[in-house]
Design a protein around this motif. Structure first.
Motif, PDB file in Angstrom:
ATOM      1  N   TYR A  20     107.436 -18.377  46.024  1.00  0.00           N
ATOM      2  CA  TYR A  20     108.871 -18.654  45.942  1.00  0.00           C
ATOM      3  C   TYR A  20     109.540 -18.449  47.300  1.00  0.00           C
ATOM      4  O   TYR A  20     110.315 -19.292  47.763  1.00  0.00           O
ATOM      5  CB  TYR A  20     109.504 -17.751  44.889  1.00  0.00           C
ATOM      6  N   VAL A  21     109.223 -17.325  47.952  1.00  0.00           N
ATOM      7  CA  VAL A  21     109.817 -17.039  49.258  1.00  0.00           C
ATOM      8  C   VAL A  21     109.450 -18.131  50.256  1.00  0.00           C
ATOM      9  O   VAL A  21     110.279 -18.558  51.061  1.00  0.00           O
ATOM     10  CB  VAL A  21     109.350 -15.657  49.770  1.00  0.00           C
ATOM     11  N   ALA A  22     108.197 -18.600  50.203  1.00  0.00           N
ATOM     12  CA  ALA A  22     107.756 -19.642  51.134  1.00  0.00           C
ATOM     13  C   ALA A  22     108.542 -20.940  50.958  1.00  0.00           C
ATOM     14  O   ALA A  22     108.584 -21.764  51.876  1.00  0.00           O
ATOM     15  CB  ALA A  22     106.264 -19.911  50.942  1.00  0.00           C
TER      16      ALA A  22
ATOM     17  N   LEU B  52     122.016  -9.457  40.254  1.00  0.00           N
ATOM     18  CA  LEU B  52     122.132  -9.848  41.658  1.00  0.00           C
ATOM     19  C   LEU B  52     121.242 -11.040  41.975  1.00  0.00           C
ATOM     20  O   LEU B  52     121.618 -11.918  42.764  1.00  0.00           O
ATOM     21  CB  LEU B  52     121.765  -8.665  42.556  1.00  0.00           C
ATOM     22  N   ALA B  53     120.057 -11.075  41.363  1.00  0.00           N
ATOM     23  CA  ALA B  53     119.146 -12.201  41.592  1.00  0.00           C
ATOM     24  C   ALA B  53     119.746 -13.500  41.076  1.00  0.00           C
ATOM     25  O   ALA B  53     119.643 -14.558  41.721  1.00  0.00           O
ATOM     26  CB  ALA B  53     117.802 -11.931  40.913  1.00  0.00           C
ATOM     27  N   PHE B  54     120.380 -13.445  39.915  1.00  0.00           N
ATOM     28  CA  PHE B  54     121.033 -14.640  39.363  1.00  0.00           C
ATOM     29  C   PHE B  54     122.109 -15.162  40.315  1.00  0.00           C
ATOM     30  O   PHE B  54     122.293 -16.372  40.473  1.00  0.00           O
ATOM     31  CB  PHE B  54     121.637 -14.303  37.998  1.00  0.00           C
TER      32      PHE B  54
ATOM     33  N   PRO C 104     118.494 -18.498  45.642  1.00  0.00           N
ATOM     34  CA  PRO C 104     118.636 -19.956  45.549  1.00  0.00           C
ATOM     35  C   PRO C 104     117.575 -20.541  44.637  1.00  0.00           C
ATOM     36  O   PRO C 104     116.544 -19.908  44.373  1.00  0.00           O
ATOM     37  CB  PRO C 104     118.426 -20.423  46.996  1.00  0.00           C
ATOM     38  N   GLY C 105     117.817 -21.742  44.138  1.00  0.00           N
ATOM     39  CA  GLY C 105     116.796 -22.427  43.365  1.00  0.00           C
ATOM     40  C   GLY C 105     115.677 -22.893  44.281  1.00  0.00           C
ATOM     41  O   GLY C 105     115.873 -23.123  45.475  1.00  0.00           O
TER      42      GLY C 105
END
Length: 420
Positions: A149-151, A207-209, A213-214
């Motif tokens: 996801y981070v990538a 906070l994540a919501f 970002p998508g």
């Protein structure tokens, strides 16, 4: 649209797993780093590692409260690791493409919170084990999905820096997370410690919501294939070398207390040494964040070489405060760095199958951690506590050989190394 310079560099590179402009994961590549979202993920990693380690620090309290032996309470840690091994890969493959990545990450954080609530409310050991099974499933899913996801949410040339930020949560948890939770348990109760962790999890999910970002995959992207990922020589190299380094780390980390006592240092040196390793690893993560994208090959070889040398020197120089904590500082720096280098390496090596490749390392790393404790116990009983670091140096040296040999696959040169 202007091509990303990192993608242009990768287009001229050779070797499997290099990101190219045709790689579906680089379409719609972001141009900014979402720092707020990365900090939320780092906090989620902190919560996950603290959740994993906390029962060890609260073992006597849990034992007395539930009316079982301390050895039985140890199963709370064992089942947590075991369920990760058996569920991380199948679940990550099943959910890939079916659940949006952001939604999956938020769900895993909420699952951590629910697991800790159920554990805090458990009236018996069986209920506590069930709660830990849920936590282990969430743990496996978090680490299987977080790195891919981070990538996808950072620019291509900033992946290493982003990984350093996100995975700093692990080292902070090792340094202060479990000790703080243990202190809370001694001041209040073990149940209160897990309820606080649950509350943190709910806050992080909110906070994540808001901040994450998508991360939408290209419609033409293939379903992650473990079989295809394992055919890539670079994936196999990283999936073996990285767990060997974890095995070596936990060989000594698990039995650092008897090693220090055998070396002539007092019992109080143990807690200090563990904090030294954890805090020093933050320095290693910072160094890796600066070098993982530009000089990955030379940097990982230097870090693993330093780790091997440190383990080899500890039996001879670890009998004094200066020698022990000087070498443990180097241990922490090297270990913090190699985690970032290897995380970036598996994403590069996996290419379009990076999700499956990353899931494979989640499983092999858990095996490495579990075998590290077993291997350390074997070394403790056969060669003695003072030579446990030397036993840890053996798998580290093997990993170093694999890394050096995997020049084209798992550990290729970076952009600045190629230009040189």
């Amino acid at each position: 649209m202007t091509q990303d310079p990192a993608v242009a560099d990768a287009h001229h590179a050779t070797g499997p797993g290099v990101v190219t402009p045709q790689d579906p994961s680089v379409s719609h590549r972001p141009t900014r780093i979402p720092w707020g979202g990365l900090l939320v993920l780092a906090a989620a990693g902190f919560t996950a590692v603290t959740t994993e380690l906390l029962p060890s620090g609260l073992l006597p309290q849990i034992s007395r409260d539930l009316g079982v032996d301390e050895s039985a309470v140890g199963s709370l840690t064992a089942v947590y690791a075991a369920i990760i091994v058996f569920t991380a890969l199948p679940l990550s493959r099943f959910l890939a493409g079916r659940v949006p990545r952001k939604t999956l990450l938020i769900a895993t954080v909420l699952a951590f919170a629910l697991s800790n609530v159920l554990l805090a409310l458990s009236p018996a050991l069986g209920c506590a084990i069930g709660a830990r099974l849920l936590g282990g499933i969430a743990h496996g899913m978090l680490w299987s999905s977080m790195a891919p996801y981070v990538a996808r949410i950072v620019p291509a040339h900033s992946v290493g820096k982003a990984m350093a930020v996100v995975f700093s949560g692990n080292s902070i948890a090792l340094a202060v997370g479990a000790p703080i939770g243990t202190l809370m348990g001694s001041l209040m109760s073990w149940r209160a410690s897990f309820l606080v962790l649950a509350g943190v999890g709910v806050l992080l999910a909110g906070l994540a919501f808001w901040l994450l970002p998508g991360a939408h995959d290209n419609a033409s992207q293939k379903t992650p294939s473990l079989r295809a990922a394992m055919k890539l020589p670079g994936v196999i190299a990283v999936a073996i070398a990285w767990p060997l380094l974890l095995l070596a780390h936990f060989t000594l980390f698990t039995y650092v207390a008897p090693f220090l006592l055998a070396s002539g240092l007092p019992e109080s040196a143990t807690s200090i040494s563990l904090s030294v390793v954890g805090i020093a690893s933050l320095v290693g993560i910072w160094i890796a964040g600066m070098t993982a994208d530009s000089r990955p090959r030379a940097s990982v070889i230097a870090a693993v070489g330093l780790l091997t040398l440190t383990f080899a020197l500890l039996p001879a120089l670890g009998g004094t405060w200066v020698g022990a904590f000087g070498l443990m500082t180097l241990w922490g720096i090297a270990f913090g760095a190699v985690g970032i280098y290897n995380q970036a390496a598996i994403l590069r090596a996996g290419g379009e199958h990076k999700d499956a490749a990353n899931g494979l390392t989640v499983v092999t790393i858990q095996l490495g951690i579990a075998l590290g404790a077993v291997y350390g116990a074997l070394a403790l009983t056969t060669v003695g506590a003072q030579l446990v670091p030397l036993a840890a140096a053996v798998p580290t040296a093997i990993a170093l050989v694999i890394i050096i040999a995997s020049r084209r696959g798992g550990y290729p040169a970076g952009p600045r190394e190629k230009r040189r």
